[in-house]
Design a protein around this motif. Structure first.
Motif, PDB file in Angstrom:
ATOM      1  N   VAL A 170       0.529  -1.330  -0.116  1.00  0.00           N
ATOM      2  CA  VAL A 170      -0.160  -0.035  -0.301  1.00  0.00           C
ATOM      3  C   VAL A 170       0.991   0.875  -0.031  1.00  0.00           C
ATOM      4  N   ALA A 171       0.397   2.100  -0.238  1.00  0.00           N
ATOM      5  CA  ALA A 171       0.981   3.513  -0.621  1.00  0.00           C
ATOM      6  C   ALA A 171       0.114   4.620   0.402  1.00  0.00           C
ATOM      7  N   ASN A 172       0.686   4.591   1.795  1.00  0.00           N
ATOM      8  CA  ASN A 172       0.307   6.030   1.502  1.00  0.00           C
ATOM      9  C   ASN A 172       0.069   7.250   2.065  1.00  0.00           C
ATOM     10  N   VAL A 173      -0.917   8.272   1.301  1.00  0.00           N
ATOM     11  CA  VAL A 173      -0.437   9.358   1.431  1.00  0.00           C
ATOM     12  C   VAL A 173      -0.953  10.507   2.560  1.00  0.00           C
ATOM     13  N   GLY A 174       0.493  11.211   2.739  1.00  0.00           N
ATOM     14  CA  GLY A 174      -0.661  12.263   3.784  1.00  0.00           C
ATOM     15  C   GLY A 174      -0.722  13.675   2.882  1.00  0.00           C
ATOM     16  N   LEU A 175      -1.914  14.280   3.227  1.00  0.00           N
ATOM     17  CA  LEU A 175      -2.978  15.355   2.797  1.00  0.00           C
ATOM     18  C   LEU A 175      -3.129  16.568   3.213  1.00  0.00           C
ATOM     19  N   THR A 176      -3.441  17.723   3.236  1.00  0.00           N
ATOM     20  CA  THR A 176      -3.580  18.596   4.318  1.00  0.00           C
ATOM     21  C   THR A 176      -4.035  19.563   2.554  1.00  0.00           C
ATOM     22  N   LEU A 177      -5.550  19.715   3.664  1.00  0.00           N
ATOM     23  CA  LEU A 177      -6.709  20.948   3.080  1.00  0.00           C
ATOM     24  C   LEU A 177      -6.581  21.575   3.665  1.00  0.00           C
ATOM     25  N   LYS A 178      -6.207  23.287   2.762  1.00  0.00           N
ATOM     26  CA  LYS A 178      -5.780  24.274   3.447  1.00  0.00           C
ATOM     27  C   LYS A 178      -7.359  25.012   2.901  1.00  0.00           C
ATOM     28  N   SER A 179      -7.584  26.097   4.106  1.00  0.00           N
ATOM     29  CA  SER A 179      -8.636  27.432   3.614  1.00  0.00           C
ATOM     30  C   SER A 179      -7.900  28.243   4.409  1.00  0.00           C
ATOM     31  N   ILE A 180      -8.769  29.619   4.495  1.00  0.00           N
ATOM     32  CA  ILE A 180      -8.270  30.866   5.215  1.00  0.00           C
ATOM     33  C   ILE A 180      -8.527  30.483   6.653  1.00  0.00           C
ATOM     34  N   ASN A 181      -9.065  30.238   7.304  1.00  0.00           N
ATOM     35  CA  ASN A 181      -9.417  29.802   8.449  1.00  0.00           C
ATOM     36  C   ASN A 181      -8.766  28.476   9.205  1.00  0.00           C
ATOM     37  N   ASP A 182      -8.933  27.795   7.923  1.00  0.00           N
ATOM     38  CA  ASP A 182      -8.841  26.320   9.112  1.00  0.00           C
ATOM     39  C   ASP A 182      -7.432  25.185   8.282  1.00  0.00           C
ATOM     40  N   GLU A 183      -7.281  24.433   8.510  1.00  0.00           N
ATOM     41  CA  GLU A 183      -5.898  23.374   7.397  1.00  0.00           C
ATOM     42  C   GLU A 183      -6.401  21.512   8.290  1.00  0.00           C
ATOM     43  N   SER A 184      -6.928  21.322   7.401  1.00  0.00           N
ATOM     44  CA  SER A 184      -7.055  19.945   7.369  1.00  0.00           C
ATOM     45  C   SER A 184      -5.972  18.433   6.787  1.00  0.00           C
ATOM     46  N   PHE A 185      -5.216  17.880   7.832  1.00  0.00           N
ATOM     47  CA  PHE A 185      -4.800  16.741   7.532  1.00  0.00           C
ATOM     48  C   PHE A 185      -5.633  15.794   7.411  1.00  0.00           C
ATOM     49  N   PHE A 186      -4.831  14.607   6.197  1.00  0.00           N
ATOM     50  CA  PHE A 186      -5.868  13.251   6.765  1.00  0.00           C
ATOM     51  C   PHE A 186      -5.030  12.438   5.652  1.00  0.00           C
ATOM     52  N   THR A 187      -5.190  11.183   5.577  1.00  0.00           N
ATOM     53  CA  THR A 187      -4.513  10.661   4.814  1.00  0.00           C
ATOM     54  C   THR A 187      -5.177   9.106   4.347  1.00  0.00           C
ATOM     55  N   LEU A 188      -4.786   9.440   2.517  1.00  0.00           N
ATOM     56  CA  LEU A 188      -5.018   8.745   1.801  1.00  0.00           C
ATOM     57  C   LEU A 188      -4.292   6.852   1.196  1.00  0.00           C
ATOM     58  N   HIS A 189      -5.096   5.764   0.697  1.00  0.00           N
ATOM     59  CA  HIS A 189      -3.950   4.806   0.534  1.00  0.00           C
ATOM     60  C   HIS A 189      -5.154   4.583  -0.583  1.00  0.00           C
ATOM     61  N   THR A 190      -3.408   3.434  -0.803  1.00  0.00           N
ATOM     62  CA  THR A 190      -3.912   2.512  -2.737  1.00  0.00           C
ATOM     63  C   THR A 190      -4.771   1.256  -2.556  1.00  0.00           C
ATOM     64  N   LEU A 191      -5.037   0.960  -1.109  1.00  0.00           N
ATOM     65  CA  LEU A 191      -5.272  -1.077  -0.830  1.00  0.00           C
ATOM     66  C   LEU A 191      -7.012  -0.173  -1.019  1.00  0.00           C
ATOM     67  N   ASN A 192      -7.909  -0.974  -2.150  1.00  0.00           N
ATOM     68  CA  ASN A 192      -8.363  -0.267  -2.225  1.00  0.00           C
ATOM     69  C   ASN A 192      -9.861  -0.991  -1.153  1.00  0.00           C
ATOM     70  N   SER A 193      -9.414  -1.873   0.409  1.00  0.00           N
ATOM     71  CA  SER A 193     -10.318  -1.798   1.394  1.00  0.00           C
ATOM     72  C   SER A 193     -10.069  -0.751   1.946  1.00  0.00           C
ATOM     73  N   SER A 194      -9.077  -0.034   1.756  1.00  0.00           N
ATOM     74  CA  SER A 194      -8.601   1.191   2.629  1.00  0.00           C
ATOM     75  C   SER A 194      -9.478   2.393   2.554  1.00  0.00           C
ATOM     76  N   ARG A 195      -9.040   3.691   3.220  1.00  0.00           N
ATOM     77  CA  ARG A 195      -9.750   5.001   2.705  1.00  0.00           C
ATOM     78  C   ARG A 195      -8.500   5.839   1.566  1.00  0.00           C
ATOM     79  N   LYS A 196      -9.807   5.431  -0.031  1.00  0.00           N
ATOM     80  CA  LYS A 196      -8.871   6.299  -0.767  1.00  0.00           C
ATOM     81  C   LYS A 196     -10.091   7.991  -0.868  1.00  0.00           C
ATOM     82  N   ASP A 197     -10.528   8.220  -0.310  1.00  0.00           N
ATOM     83  CA  ASP A 197     -11.086   9.540  -0.681  1.00  0.00           C
ATOM     84  C   ASP A 197     -11.705   9.510   1.101  1.00  0.00           C
ATOM     85  N   THR A 198     -12.049  10.726   0.740  1.00  0.00           N
ATOM     86  CA  THR A 198     -12.771  11.575   2.059  1.00  0.00           C
ATOM     87  C   THR A 198     -13.739  12.646   1.884  1.00  0.00           C
ATOM     88  N   LEU A 199     -14.158  13.533   2.599  1.00  0.00           N
ATOM     89  CA  LEU A 199     -15.098  14.243   2.060  1.00  0.00           C
ATOM     90  C   LEU A 199     -14.583  15.646   3.169  1.00  0.00           C
TER      91      LEU A 199
END
Length: 134
Positions: free
Chosen positions: A70-99
């Motif tokens: 599996v490849a684990n990818v750490g991403l951050t979504l940034k806005s003017i007031n907030d930052e959200s760090f999350f991890t997505l994975h390549t493995l089908n049974s793992s989290r490949k997306d987020t909302l």
């Protein structure tokens, strides 16, 4: 007279040389190619997406493995007031997306794909992500 025979071939050669990427090489409008430790602006929004971390244990393409890895990818979504760090994975049974904040962020690919006897620096990596409003 010879110039008229050569001219069409010359024009074809010049147009072929001057072409850049074909339309087939471009990503769809809602997908982004994000390099390691870089950020991109999400369309015309106040959001940016950053590729912060990579942990790649995928089985090299020229080897046979018991587990695909599996490849684990750490991403951050940034806005003017907030930052959200999350991890997505390549493995089908793992989290490949987020909302987050009405944006669905999906991991499409992690590149380069590992090869046996070759080590990649983190800076070699880039990810393809899809971002759509939900």
């Amino acid at each position: 007279m010879k110039i008229f025979k050569i001219l069409p071939f010359l024009l074809i050669a010049i147009s072929a040389i001057s072409c850049n990427k074909s339309d087939d090489d471009r990503l769809p409008q809602d997908q982004y190619d994000l390099r390691f430790q870089k950020c991109i602006q999400i369309n015309d929004s106040d959001y940016s997406l950053c590729f912060d971390k990579i942990d790649d244990s995928r089985c090299p393409k020229d080897m046979e493995c018991f587990w695909s890895g599996v490849a684990n990818v750490g991403l951050t979504l940034k806005s003017i007031n907030d930052e959200s760090f999350f991890t997505l994975h390549t493995l089908n049974s793992s989290r490949k997306d987020t909302l987050i904040d009405g944006l669905k962020i999906e991991l499409i690919d992690v590149l380069p794909y590992p090869e046996a006897n070759r080590n990649y620096a983190e800076s070699d990596y880039h990810v393809i992500v899809k971002v759509v409003e939900e």
